[in-house]
Motif scaffolding. Structure first.
Motif, PDB file in Angstrom:
ATOM      1  N   ILE A   1       0.833  -1.208   0.000  1.00  0.00           N
ATOM      2  CA  ILE A   1       0.000   0.000   0.000  1.00  0.00           C
ATOM      3  C   ILE A   1       0.867   1.258   0.000  1.00  0.00           C
ATOM      4  O   ILE A   1       0.519   2.247  -0.596  1.00  0.00           O
ATOM      5  N   LEU A   2       2.007   1.188   0.669  1.00  0.00           N
ATOM      6  CA  LEU A   2       3.012   2.244   0.550  1.00  0.00           C
ATOM      7  C   LEU A   2       4.352   1.530   0.449  1.00  0.00           C
ATOM      8  O   LEU A   2       4.594   0.561   1.156  1.00  0.00           O
ATOM      9  N   ASP A   3       5.208   2.035  -0.427  1.00  0.00           N
ATOM     10  CA  ASP A   3       6.488   1.372  -0.634  1.00  0.00           C
ATOM     11  C   ASP A   3       7.598   2.429  -0.564  1.00  0.00           C
ATOM     12  O   ASP A   3       7.326   3.627  -0.662  1.00  0.00           O
ATOM     13  N   SER A   4       8.821   1.969  -0.457  1.00  0.00           N
ATOM     14  CA  SER A   4       9.936   2.915  -0.450  1.00  0.00           C
ATOM     15  C   SER A   4      10.257   3.360  -1.865  1.00  0.00           C
ATOM     16  O   SER A   4      11.126   4.187  -2.083  1.00  0.00           O
ATOM     17  N   LYS A   5       9.539   2.803  -2.809  1.00  0.00           N
ATOM     18  CA  LYS A   5       9.757   3.151  -4.205  1.00  0.00           C
ATOM     19  C   LYS A   5       8.405   3.521  -4.823  1.00  0.00           C
ATOM     20  O   LYS A   5       7.396   2.895  -4.496  1.00  0.00           O
ATOM     21  N   VAL A   6       8.393   4.530  -5.664  1.00  0.00           N
ATOM     22  CA  VAL A   6       7.153   4.847  -6.387  1.00  0.00           C
ATOM     23  C   VAL A   6       7.328   4.493  -7.854  1.00  0.00           C
ATOM     24  O   VAL A   6       8.434   4.614  -8.398  1.00  0.00           O
ATOM     25  N   ARG A   7       6.224   4.067  -8.464  1.00  0.00           N
ATOM     26  CA  ARG A   7       6.312   3.537  -9.829  1.00  0.00           C
ATOM     27  C   ARG A   7       5.399   4.240 -10.821  1.00  0.00           C
ATOM     28  O   ARG A   7       5.349   3.883 -11.992  1.00  0.00           O
ATOM     29  N   TYR A   8       4.653   5.214 -10.352  1.00  0.00           N
ATOM     30  CA  TYR A   8       3.884   6.050 -11.293  1.00  0.00           C
ATOM     31  C   TYR A   8       3.536   7.364 -10.611  1.00  0.00           C
ATOM     32  O   TYR A   8       3.520   7.444  -9.381  1.00  0.00           O
TER      33      TYR A   8
END
Lengths: 326, 762, 181
Positions: free
Chosen positions: B87-94
Motif C-alpha cells: 500500500i506504501l512502498d519505499s519506491k514509487v512507480r507512477y
C-alpha cells in the motif's frame, strides 16, 4: 477547499478599495465557474487571502441600450445574452458564441466579464496540485513552457513566445469581431480600451486593483453578416480547439468592411488583419474565401502535435466568410 | 413462448423511488460517528526511490490523527500474481502513487497536512512503452519481474490456467492460406471507465482481527476474499452500497480499501477514504494497453487457416488481475475465430503509469480492439465482407475452445447466425457496405462509412454463486444474495425470478443488503453472469424453498407435493384453488422454508454481441460524427426489457465505443503525468451528440436456464471500438489503426498534415 | 475557537456573519464560521447541502463544474452547486431533488414518476442532477422538442448511457404535463 476571508462588495468603489487593500492577494468572484476550480486544484503558487464577491454590486448585470451602442454589464450572465431578443437581432454572433459555452448550468452562472477574464485551460498550467504537485512554468513565474516538448494538441499555433497557452474565451472572440470596448474601473477612476487591446501574452492588462465594469458594442453596420464558429471535440462542455468570429459588411455584393477574429489559436484572440484587408473590395466566393483563410493562418507555426488546428482554422475562416447573411 | 407474469415484462425497479427522490444511499452519503477522513500524498515522479520522508510537521498539525509512510504501514501485499503491491512502498512507480497517508478530522485538514510532508526522492528513469520495457537495459519496476514481464497464468482459474493459444501447426496454416497478412494494431489509449462515483470506502476495525468495510463495490464478497488474501488471517465484513457505477473497475477495490484499513488501524477510529475525480483519473485503474503483432492466413472463402502473433499487454505500474484478463481474452479470441492453427502468445508487462485493472470487457475488449483490425486486413485481401466473415467464424454449438481454466470446452449454447443476419438487415448492411476502404456515401467534404465488430464471452456462466430464499409465513420471500445494485437492475431481476417461481407479487420479494456477513458466497455481477450464474443460484434456492413448502403442505393435505401449486401466498391442489391454505398455515406459522441454491461454473454457453456503426467524417476538419449504432444479440429470454436496453445502450459509455473516437488518458511521457485529469479534458458522450441507436434482440431459448435466458451486459461495448475504426477507414479510404481517432489523426491519414505520433517527443 | 480555527483564519472575516438560505421551502439561518452547522467561507453549496444540511440527494462527481451531478435549482434556474460558494447564496431559494415531491400530498413530481416508468437510470448516481436539469427545462418550456431536451441535459454526465431512456422520460412527462392542463 482551503479557506479564505470573504467579502461582499456593495459597490464598484468598494471592490476597488478591497482590491487595493489586498494588493494582489485577493480575487474577484463573479460566476465562480472558473475561479472555484482554480482554488480547488490549487494550481497557482500562491493562494488568495480573500475572495471578493462582486455579485452583490447592484447594476452591473444589465443590458443598457443606447442610441448608437449597447452597454453590457460585466455581471450579465451568459444566459441573458442568449435569451435577449435585442442581442439576437443586433449581435447574433455574440448570441451564437454564448450558446457554445460549456453547458446550460454554466451559462446560467457564468458572466460576460468572467468569461473575458477567465484563466487559460492549458493542462500543464491547470494540473491539479493533489496529484504530485502543480507543474511550474513561465506563466507561473518560472522558466519554460512544458507544452512545447509535451502534449500540445490544444496549444498555440501562432503569436506565442514563452507561454503557448491559449486564451479560452469565446465571448471575447465574438466581442472583438464586434469592435467592443471595455470600461475598466480602477483606483484612479475609469478607463475605456478596445477589447482587442485587453489581452497580453500572459493574461490581460488589468492592474491588481482594477475590474471590468461593462462592455460596450456599437450598433452593427447595415447589411452586415455575423458568424461565430467553434470547433470542439464535443459540442457541449468543451473549450474551443479553434473558434472564428467574423463580422463582414457587404454592399452591392462587395465586401466593404471585415473583421475576422480567431480564438484558441494564440495566447490572445487574434485579428486576421491580412485576411480582412484582402476581403475588402472583393466579391466573396469560394476562391476568395480560401485565399483569405490562407492569409489568416499565414503566420501559423505549429508545435509538434497541433498542426491540425491550422487546417481547422482555415476551414472555419472559409466557412465564416461564405456564410449567408442572416 | 411461455407467458410469464413478471419475466420479460417491464416492472418498476425496486430502488426506483429512492433513486428519483435522492434517497438512494451511496457510500459518500453515509458517515459513522467519530469518523475520520483519509487523504493521500501522491508521487510527483513516475519512478523514484524515497530517500527521506519527514512527517513531523504534518503529524503535529491540529486535527491530524495519523500520518503513515512506508515505514509504518502493515506489510500487506496485494496484486496478482504473485503479490507485488504494497500500500506504501519505499519506491514509487507512477505519478500519483501513494507516498503517505493522513487521517484527519476533516478533509480540508487532511489536505493541508499533506502539504507539510517533506519527501526527498531519488529519481529513476521511467519507461512507458510496452516493448521498450522488455529491453534488457530498460528501467526495472520490480526486482522479481525481470525485464518487467509478469509471470503468465493465474491460479484462481485452476491448476492449468490458459496462458496462450497454441493449437495445430502454423506451417500447415501457411500452406493452406490463399493470403497471408501481417500487421500491428494498438489499443493503448488506456481509457478510464470513469464511473460517476469515484472510489470511496469507510473502514472500521472491531478489535484487532475484524475489519468492516463499507463501499460501493461491484463485488463485496470478492472484496472480502481479496482482503483476506492480502491482509492475512483477519475477518473481513464487506458491505456494498448502491454503487455509483463500476463497469468492472470497482470490483476488487483493494487499491483504496487497504489504505483506509491501515489508517483505521492506526487511529482506532473509522476512516473514510474518498477519491476526488483527479485522483480517480490519475491513480485508479484504467484499461489495459494492448498491442498485437499478428499474422493471419486466410482463404478466398473466408476460412482462417492460422493466426500467429504476440499480444503485448501493458498493465502499467502493477497488475490487479491482468493475467486473468489475458486468459479470458485468449479464450474470447477463439470464440470469434474458428481456426485450426494458432500460435498466439501474450506477454504482460509493467510500465511507469497508473495501473490497469478490470474494466467491462475484461481483456476481451482490449484484445478485440487490436485483433479485429488485423483480421480486417486479411478480409480486405481476400475480398470478404466482414459480416460474412464473422458469420462464418463465430463459434457454433458443437465447436470447441480453450477457456481461461485451460480446459477444452465445447459450445452448448445457441447459433447466433440468425442474430447476425437480423442485425445486418436492420442496419441495412448490404446497402451501405461498398467494399473495403470504400465510403458508403460522399457529400462534399463529408464522407460516410460503415463498420462492424463482434464479441462474445463464455464467462456468462463463470464461477460460483450461492443464494438462499426464505419463505415467510405472511406470504413474502427474502433472497439472501451478496449482489449489490450497480446499475443493471439485477437486484430487481432476481426478485422477478423468485416472484415468478413462487407466483407472488413482486413487492413481496426482497433482497438482503450485499453484506458478506449475512450472505453466502457471491462472486458478483461481472462477466454478464448476473442472469445465468447468479440468477440460476437464486432460482435453485427458490425452487428448493417451494419444494420444502409443498412437502409440508402435502403431508398435511395428504397429497403428493407435485400435485400442488402456489399463487399469491396460498397453496392448493392443482385445479382446485377454492381449497387453499396460506403459506403461514402450511408452515404451521412457526418455521420458515429456507431454500438453498448453488451455481457452479459452466463455460459452455458463450454469449454474443455484434455492433454495426455508421460514421460521418468531415475531411476538412477531421471531425467524426457517430451517426448510427445497431447492436445485435440473442439473450434467450428477456428478463426486463428496459433494464436490457439500458445495458445495451451502455455500449457507448464506460470506455466502450467512444474509446475509438475521443476517450483517452493523455500521458505526457516526459513527465509521466496524465494531463487530462478533469471531466472537461477527459472526453465523454453527452446528451447533445447521441447517435441513432437500435437494438436487435432475439430470444432463442437457452435450454439450461430456468427462464432460458443468458446475460449480455458486460460485453455490449466491446465490439464497438474496432467497428468504428473500420467505419472511419472505409469512409476516408485509408486504414486507421490508432485509437482514438481524433481530428489530428484523421487529417494526418488524409495527408492534410504531416504525421505526428502521440507518444513521440517534439 | 479551537486551535485549528486560529491556524486557518489568518485574516479576519469581513462582512456578514450569517446567511439566510431557503432550501426546499425551508429557511435556514446559517452562521458563518467553522464548526457544526456553520458555513465556512470556502464551503461550496454542494458541501453545505450535503454535509451541513444532510441533503445528500445532491451528488458530487467531477467537483469542477463539468458533469452536472450537483445540479440544483436556484431561483428557478439550473446551477452547479459544486462551483458556488454557500456564503454567496445569501437570500437565495434553492430546490434540491429532495424538494421535488409535493410537500403536502407527498406525491412525486411528474418527472420523477416518468423517470421511474421509463427506468431512466442505471446506477442512479447522476439521476438527481438530471431530474433537476429537466425540471428547469420544463419550468421554462413545458413542451420541449427532443432536441431541446438533449440541449438542456447537455451538461449532465451519464456514464451508464441512460440518455435514451431519459429523453423518453422527459418527453413523456412533458406530454402528460401539457395534456393535464
Amino acid at each position: 477547499m482551503k479557506s479564505f476571508a470573504h467579502v461582499n462588495a456593495r459597490s464598484v468603489d468598494e471592490a476597488i478599495q478591497l482590491l487595493t487593500k489586498y494588493n494582489g492577494r485577493a480575487k474577484l468572484n463573479a460566476g465562480g465557474t472558473d475561479l472555484i476550480g482554480v482554488l480547488k486544484d490549487r494550481i497557482l503558487p500562491g493562494y488568495p487571502e480573500a475572495i471578493i464577491n462582486i455579485k452583490t454590486i447592484p447594476g452591473l448585470g444589465t443590458l443598457e441600450k443606447g442610441e448608437d451602442s449597447v452597454s453590457i454589464g460585466a455581471l450579465t450572465p451568459l444566459v441573458n445574452l442568449i435569451e435577449s431578443p435585442f442581442i439576437e437581432k443586433n449581435y447574433p454572433l455574440l448570441q451564437e458564441a454564448a450558446k457554445t459555452v460549456a453547458s446550460p448550468q454554466v451559462r446560467n452562472m457564468a458572466t460576460v466579464g468572467g468569461n473575458i477574464c477567465q484563466d487559460t485551460r492549458c493542462w500543464y498550467y491547470r494540473y491539479p496540485d493533489q496529484i504530485g504537485g502543480i507543474i511550474e512554468c513561465f506563466r507561473k513565474g518560472k522558466k519554460g513552457c512544458p507544452a512545447v516538448a509535451g502534449d500540445n494538441r490544444y496549444h498555440a499555433i501562432m503569436g506565442a513566445a514563452k507561454c503557448y497557452a491559449v486564451c479560452p474565451s469565446d465571448i471575447a472572440v465574438a466581442l472583438i469581431a464586434l469592435g467592443a470596448t471595455l470600461t475598466i474601473a480602477g483606483a484612479e477612476g475609469s478607463r475605456t480600451i478596445p477589447l482587442e487591446d485587453f489581452y497580453t501574452p500572459l493574461g490581460n492588462v488589468l492592474a491588481p486593483e482594477e475590474m471590468i465594469k461593462a462592455i460596450r458594442i456599437r450598433k452593427p453596420f447595415p447589411s452586415t453578416k455575423q458568424t461565430f464558429l467553434k470547433f470542439t471535440i464535443r459540442k457541449p462542455i468543451d473549450f474551443a480547439v479553434v473558434s472564428v468570429a467574423s463580422n463582414i459588411t457587404i454592399e452591392q455584393r462587395i465586401c466593404t468592411r471585415a473583421r475576422i477574429v480567431l480564438g484558441a489559436v494564440a495566447p490572445t484572440p487574434v485579428r486576421a488583419f491580412a485576411a480582412e484587408d484582402f476581403l475588402k473590395g472583393k466579391e466573396l466566393c469560394e476562391e476568395i474565401a480560401v485565399e483569405a483563410a490562407a492569409l489568416a493562418l499565414a503566420g501559423a507555426k505549429p508545435l509538434s502535435k497541433n498542426a491540425y488546428k491550422i487546417e481547422i482554422a482555415k476551414t472555419l475562416v472559409k466557412e465564416a466568410i461564405l456564410s449567408k447573411i442572416k | 413462448m411461455t407467458n410469464y407474469r413478471f419475466i420479460g415484462k417491464s416492472t418498476q425497479r425496486k430502488d426506483a423511488l429512492d433513486i428519483v427522490t435522492g434517497k438512494a444511499k451511496f457510500i459518500n452519503d453515509f458517515t459513522l460517528p467519530d469518523m475520520l477522513y483519509g487523504k493521500v500524498l501522491r508521487s510527483p515522479l513516475p519512478h523514484a526511490n524515497i530517500k527521506s520522508i519527514d512527517v513531523t510537521e504534518a503529524k503535529s498539525f491540529p486535527g491530524v490523527k495519523a500520518v503513515l509512510t512506508y515505514k509504518d504501514v502493515p506489510d500487506w501485499m496485494a496484486g496478482s500474481a504473485p503479490q507485488h503491491v504494497r500500500i506504501l512502498d519505499s519506491k514509487v512507480r507512477y505519478v500519483g502513487e501513494a507516498v503517505a497517508l493522513v487521517a484527519a478530522e476533516t478533509e480540508d485538514i487532511g489536505a493541508e497536512a499533506l502539504r507539510l510532508i517533506k519527501v526527498e526522492y531519488e529519481s529513476l528513469p521511467a519507461v512507458y512503452d510496452v516493448e521498450e520495457a522488455t529491453q534488457p537495459d530498460a528501467p526495472q519496476l520490480y526486482e522479481k519481474f525481470p525485464r518487467n514481464i509478469l509471470p503468465q497464468g493465474i491460479r484462481v482459474f485452476g491448476l492449468h490456467p490458459l496462458q496462450e493459444v497454441v493449437i495445430g501447426d502454423i506451417e500447415k496454416g501457411l500452406e493452406d492460406a490463399d493470403f497471408v497478412i501481417e500487421g500491428t494494431c494498438s489499443y493503448e489509449n488506456i481509457p478510464n471507465p470513469m464511473p460517476p462515483e469515484s472510489p470511496a470506502v469507510i473502514a472500521a476495525w472491531e478489535g484487532p482481527d475484524t475489519l468492516n468495510v463499507w463501499l460501493g463495490s461491484q463485488g463485496p464478497h470478492i472484496v472480502k476474499v481479496a482482503l483476506e488474501k492480502w491482509m492475512g488471517s483477519i475477518n473481513i465484513r464487506s458491505v456494498g452500497y448502491s454503487v455509483g457505477a463500476s463497469y468492472g473497475s470497482k470490483y476488487m477495490s483493494w487499491q483504496y480499501t487497504m489504505p483506509a484499513a491501515a489508517l483505521a488501524q492506526a487511529t482506532g477510529r473509522p476512516v473514510k477514504l474518498s477519491y476526488g475525480k483527479a485522483e480517480h483519473l490519475a491513480a485508479f485503474t484504467v484499461r489495459l494497453g494492448s498491442r498485437i503483432h499478428g499474422k493471419v492466413g486466410i482463404k478466398k472463402d473466408g476460412t482462417v487457416t492460422f493466426l500467429s502473433g504476440d499480444w503485448l499487454v501493458n498493465t502499467g505500474a502493477f497488475s490487479e488481475a491482468s493475467q486473468a484478463m489475458v486468459a479470458v481474452g485468449c479464450g474470447e479470441a477463439q470464440l470469434i475465430l474458428r481456426c485450426p492453427n494458432w500460435s498466439f502468445k501474450p506477454k504482460v508487462v509493467c510500465t511507469n503509469r497508473t495501473a490497469s485493472g478490470q474494466v467491462r470487457g475484461f481483456g476481451g475488449q482490449e484484445l478485440k480492439c487490436a485483433l479485429l483490425p488485423i483480421l480486417a486486413l486479411g478480409m480486405e485481401k481476400a475480398g470478404i465482407d466482414p459480416v460474412d466473415f464473422f458469420k462464418r467464424n463465430y463459434v457454433k454449438p458443437g465447436e470447441g475452445y480453450y477457456w481461461r481454466d485451460g480446459e477444452w470446452w465445447v459450445c452448448e449454447g445457441i447459433d447466433y447466425t440468425k442474430a447476425i443476419e437480423k442485425g445486418a438487415e436492420t442496419f441495412g448492411w448490404k446497402e451501405k457496405w461498398k467494399g473495403w476502404l470504400k465510403p458508403t456515401s460522399v457529400k462534399g467534404a463529408k464522407r460516410r462509412g460503415v463498420g462492424v465488430g463482434i464479441h462474445g464471452n463464455a464467462d456468462a456462466g463463470e464461477d460460483v454463486s450461492e443464494a438462499f430464499v426464505r419463505l415467510e409465513t405472511n406470504g413474502t420471500a427474502i433472497i439472501y444474495c451478496g449482489l449489490p445494485e450497480h446499475g443493471t437492475g439485477q437486484r430487481t431481476n432476481i426478485c422477478k425470478m423468485v416472484a415468478e417461481i413462487l407466483q407472488i407479487p413482486l413487492d413481496r420479494v426482497s433482497v438482503t443488503p450485499a453484506d458478506s456477513l449475512v450472505n453466502p458466497v457471491e462472486i458478483g455481477p461481472v462477466g454478464s453472469r448476473g442472469t445465468y450464474a447468479i440468477g440460476s443460484a437464486v432460482i435453485a434456492a427458490a425452487e428448493d424453498a417451494k419444494e420444502q413448502l409443498f412437502e409440508k403442505v402435502a403431508r398435511n393435505l395428504k397429497v403428493k407435493p407435485e400435485d400442488l401449486e402456489t399463487l399469491d401466498g396460498m397453496v392448493y391442489v392443482k385445479g382446485k384453488p377454492e381449497a387453499r391454505i396460506s403459506w403461514g398455515k402450511g408452515m404451521n406459522y412457526s418455521g420458515t422454508c429456507l431454500g438453498r441454491g448453488r451455481f457452479e461454473s459452466d463455460f459452455s454457453k458463450p454469449n454474443f454481441m455484434m455492433i454495426f456503426t455508421e460514421v460521418e467524417v468531415d475531411t476538412t476538419t477531421g471531425k467524426i460524427d457517430l451517426i448510427r449504432v445497431v447492436g445485435a444479440t440473442d439473450v434467450g429470454q428477456i428478463i426486463d426489457p428496459l433494464c436490457l436496453t439500458n445495458q445495451l445502450d451502455g455500449c457507448l459509455g464506460s470506455a466502450g465505443i467512444d474509446s475509438a473516437l475521443f476517450e483517452e488518458a493523455v500521458l505526457d511521457t516526459r513527465l509521466g503525468r496524465i494531463m487530462n485529469l478533469n471531466m472537461i479534458d477527459y472526453k465523454w458522450r453527452t446528451f447533445a451528440e447521441l447517435p441513432e441507436m437500435e437494438h436487435v434482440i432475439l430470444e432463442t431459448p437457452f435450454s439450461t436456464h430456468r427462464f432460458h435466458a443468458i446475460g449480455v451486459g458486460e460485453i455490449t461495448p466491446s465490439p464497438g471500438p474496432p467497428a468504428v475504426l473500420m467505419a472511419v477507414s472505409n469512409a476516408i479510404g485509408v486504414w486507421m489503426h490508432d485509437y482514438p481517432l481524433t481530428p489530428d489523426k484523421v487529417l494526418s491519414s488524409l495527408g492534410k498534415i504531416a504525421a505526428t505520433k502521440r507518444g513521440e517527443r517534439a | 475557537m479551537t486551535r485549528q480555527e486560529k491556524k486557518f483564519s489568518g485574516v479576519a472575516l469581513e462582512g456578514k456573519h450569517r446567511i439566510n438560505l431557503t432550501v426546499n421551502g425551508q429557511l435556514y439561518e446559517l452562521a458563518i464560521g467553522r464548526g457544526a452547522g456553520k458555513v465556512n467561507p470556502s464551503d461550496t453549496l454542494s458541501f453545505t447541502l450535503r454535509e451541513t444540511l444532510g441533503l445528500t440527494g445532491t451528488k458530487v462527481s467531477c467537483d469542477s463544474g463539468a458533469c452536472g451531478a450537483c445540479t440544483v435549482l436556484m431561483d428557478g434556474r439550473a446551477v452547479l452547486s459544486c462551483m458556488m460558494l454557500s456564503i454567496e447564496c445569501d437570500g437565495k431559494e434553492v430546490t434540491t431533488i429532495e424538494g421535488l415531491k409535493d410537500p403536502k400530498t407527498g406525491e412525486l413530481d411528474p418527472l420523477q414518476q416518468s423517470f421511474i416508468d421509463h427506468t431512466a437510470f442505471q446506477c442512479g448516481f447522476c439521476t438527481p442532477g438530471m431530474i433537476m436539469s429537466s425540471k428547469a427545462l420544463l419550468n421554462d418550456n413545458p413542451s420541449p422538442t427532443e432536441e431541446e431536451v438533449k440541449e438542456a441535459l447537455s451538461g449532465n454526465f451519464c456514464r451508464c448511457i441512460t440518455h435514451y431512456h431519459v429523453v423518453d422520460a422527459v418527453m413523456d412527462a412533458a406530454k402528460k404535463g401539457v395534456e393535464s392542463k
